[in-house]
Design a protein around this motif. Structure first.
Motif, PDB file in Angstrom:
ATOM      1  N   ASP A 236       0.835  -1.209   0.000  1.00 44.34           N
ATOM      2  CA  ASP A 236       0.000   0.000   0.000  1.00 44.34           C
ATOM      3  C   ASP A 236       0.870   1.260   0.000  1.00 44.34           C
ATOM      4  N   ILE A 237       1.936   1.211   0.790  1.00 44.90           N
ATOM      5  CA  ILE A 237       2.843   2.361   0.882  1.00 44.90           C
ATOM      6  C   ILE A 237       3.535   2.605  -0.449  1.00 44.90           C
ATOM      7  N   LYS A 238       3.960   1.526  -1.102  1.00 44.32           N
ATOM      8  CA  LYS A 238       4.602   1.663  -2.416  1.00 44.32           C
ATOM      9  C   LYS A 238       3.661   2.308  -3.426  1.00 44.32           C
ATOM     10  N   GLU A 239       2.409   1.875  -3.419  1.00 49.82           N
ATOM     11  CA  GLU A 239       1.434   2.407  -4.365  1.00 49.82           C
ATOM     12  C   GLU A 239       1.159   3.890  -4.100  1.00 49.82           C
ATOM     13  N   LYS A 240       1.044   4.262  -2.820  1.00 51.17           N
ATOM     14  CA  LYS A 240       0.794   5.660  -2.468  1.00 51.17           C
ATOM     15  C   LYS A 240       2.007   6.537  -2.779  1.00 51.17           C
ATOM     16  N   PHE A 241       3.200   5.991  -2.567  1.00 50.13           N
ATOM     17  CA  PHE A 241       4.437   6.718  -2.880  1.00 50.13           C
ATOM     18  C   PHE A 241       4.501   6.968  -4.390  1.00 50.13           C
ATOM     19  N   LYS A 242       4.197   5.931  -5.168  1.00 50.58           N
ATOM     20  CA  LYS A 242       4.221   6.044  -6.638  1.00 50.58           C
ATOM     21  C   LYS A 242       3.230   7.103  -7.123  1.00 50.58           C
ATOM     22  N   GLN A 243       2.039   7.083  -6.553  1.00 52.68           N
ATOM     23  CA  GLN A 243       1.005   8.049  -6.940  1.00 52.68           C
ATOM     24  C   GLN A 243       1.403   9.465  -6.546  1.00 52.68           C
ATOM     25  N   ALA A 244       2.006   9.616  -5.360  1.00 53.64           N
ATOM     26  CA  ALA A 244       2.428  10.941  -4.904  1.00 53.64           C
ATOM     27  C   ALA A 244       3.502  11.524  -5.819  1.00 53.64           C
ATOM     28  N   LEU A 245       4.437  10.696  -6.254  1.00 55.94           N
ATOM     29  CA  LEU A 245       5.486  11.150  -7.175  1.00 55.94           C
ATOM     30  C   LEU A 245       4.895  11.564  -8.523  1.00 55.94           C
ATOM     31  N   LYS A 246       3.913  10.808  -8.978  1.00 57.04           N
ATOM     32  CA  LYS A 246       3.263  11.113 -10.252  1.00 57.04           C
ATOM     33  C   LYS A 246       2.551  12.463 -10.194  1.00 57.04           C
ATOM     34  N   GLU A 247       1.839  12.698  -9.099  1.00 57.77           N
ATOM     35  CA  GLU A 247       1.049  13.932  -8.974  1.00 57.77           C
ATOM     36  C   GLU A 247       1.925  15.171  -8.829  1.00 57.77           C
ATOM     37  N   ILE A 248       3.075  15.018  -8.186  1.00 60.79           N
ATOM     38  CA  ILE A 248       3.896  16.200  -7.888  1.00 60.79           C
ATOM     39  C   ILE A 248       5.008  16.415  -8.916  1.00 60.79           C
ATOM     40  N   LYS A 249       5.097  15.554  -9.918  1.00 60.58           N
ATOM     41  CA  LYS A 249       6.183  15.637 -10.898  1.00 60.58           C
ATOM     42  C   LYS A 249       6.322  17.020 -11.551  1.00 60.58           C
ATOM     43  N   PRO A 250       5.224  17.664 -11.989  1.00 63.65           N
ATOM     44  CA  PRO A 250       5.380  19.000 -12.600  1.00 63.65           C
ATOM     45  C   PRO A 250       6.039  20.015 -11.660  1.00 63.65           C
TER      46      PRO A 250
END
Length: 370
Positions: A236-250
């Motif tokens: 779950d933590i890996k998935e949330k970390f991945k999503q957080a990186l995707k959202e903040i990339k810009p």
């Protein structure tokens, strides 16, 4: 666990020193800037591999000398361990355990466990998140050396990822490889921290309740910017970390910096629902740190099977008599090293359970109370 003796050569203001310690309480009395804290620093160095006062090893070497030497003998329930550290002004320090040279610094961790309590520890409450992360990292690394290795790997990956982001000039930016590695190491760090903080929060709450006679309720909360939940597991933590990186990339591309991950974690301390950093009195802030330090002792004992040694660097004068007495009362099973400018605040009456040392300008003499 106890330190039987220490030997210093050309360390700080000590030309040559060899001391045998009491298994319970060792008190170093003297004016400021005489060398009391240097003893505690040397013990801390043998446990953590670095000073709690400076990041520059060359400052540990006596003036006009080229190197310093520290040797400690540690007694545990099952065996004895000898730690030697040679500090060179012109090269990296060398560490030996039982005469065998270490190839990795992390292999030192766990051979000697320490809890340090100094006036500087108020920074854990008063200052920024980096102080609280340092507290977390030092403690878990002593208990779980593989945490230190994971943290080291994470920091290297983070450094490389930041370098790529910094050099971003509007080109197509491929961070997939770095993201995968960052998520893998970072998720494990979060798992380790969740477990550690949950346990120390329970212990600190109990300690604080006793010290304040039930008047105050202390909460220690893990503040992750990935917004994990208590029930979240590694996947779950890996998935949330991945999503957080995707959202903040810009935003990361714009700022050239990694903006989410355990390198931005924090701790929140609350007393009766109010954050201690903002609303706590100075007394409450000190009691919070005291509760935290006593919780560290119990946590380490639970993990390694023996109490760590406790280093109290000029903190007794920072505590009122009630808290001094509570602290001394709870140290019966812990080998403790205290630095102080006067004996009076310690309120110690039995001469059988301590050694008293007078410290003056790099010279130490054994004393007895009259």
């Amino acid at each position: 666990m106890m330190v039987e003796e220490i030997k210093l050569i050309d360390y700080r203001n000590y030309k040559q020193l060899q001391l045998q310690f009491h298994p319970k309480l060792n008190i170093f009395v003297g004016e400021n800037a005489q060398g009391k804290t240097n003893i505690l620093e040397a013990l801390y160095l043998c446990a953590i591999g670095k000073s709690f006062r400076t990041s520059k090893d060359q400052e540990l070497v006596k003036i006009l000398k080229d190197h310093a030497y520290i040797k400690t003998t540690i007694s545990k329930t099952t065996d004895k361990t000898e730690i030697e550290i040679l500090i060179n002004k012109e090269s990296s320090k060398r560490i030996k355990i039982n005469k065998l040279s270490l190839t990795k610094y992390g292999d030192l961790l766990g051979n000697l466990n320490v809890v340090l309590f100094s006036p500087e520890d108020l920074k854990i409450i008063k200052e920024g998140p980096s102080e609280r992360r340092r507290f977390i990292n030092n403690d878990i690394s002593q208990i779980l050396p593989r945490y230190y290795h994971t943290l080291t790997q994470y920091n290297k990956i983070l450094q490389q990822r930041n370098k790529v982001l910094k050099n971003y000039k509007g080109k197509t930016l491929d961070l997939e490889v770095w993201d995968e590695q960052l998520i893998e190491r970072g998720a494990w760090l979060i798992v380790y921290r969740k477990k550690f903080i949950k346990r120390i929060a329970i212990l600190a709450k109990l300690m604080h309740k006793k010290i304040t006679e039930g008047l105050e309720l202390l909460e220690v909360q893990y503040d992750s910017n990935i917004k994990i939940k208590e029930e979240d597991e590694l996947k779950d933590i890996k998935e949330k970390f991945k999503q957080a990186l995707k959202e903040i990339k810009p935003l990361e591309e714009k700022r050239g910096l990694t903006l989410v991950g355990p390198h931005r974690d924090d701790l929140i301390f609350k007393i009766n629902g109010l954050e201690v950093k903002t609303y706590g009195s100075q007394g409450q802030q000190r009691t919070t740190v005291l509760s935290l330090k006593l919780a560290e002792l119990e946590l380490m004992r639970g993990e390694v099977g023996e109490y760590p040694i406790l280093l109290l660097d000029d903190v007794m004068s920072e505590l009122d008599k009630k808290r001094q007495n509570y602290l001394i009362k709870n140290l019966k099973n812990v080998q403790t090293f205290i630095t102080t400018t006067m004996m009076e605040p310690l309120n110690i009456k039995s001469q059988e359970e301590y050694k008293l040392f007078s410290v003056c300008n790099g010279e130490i003499n054994r004393l007895s109370l009259k």
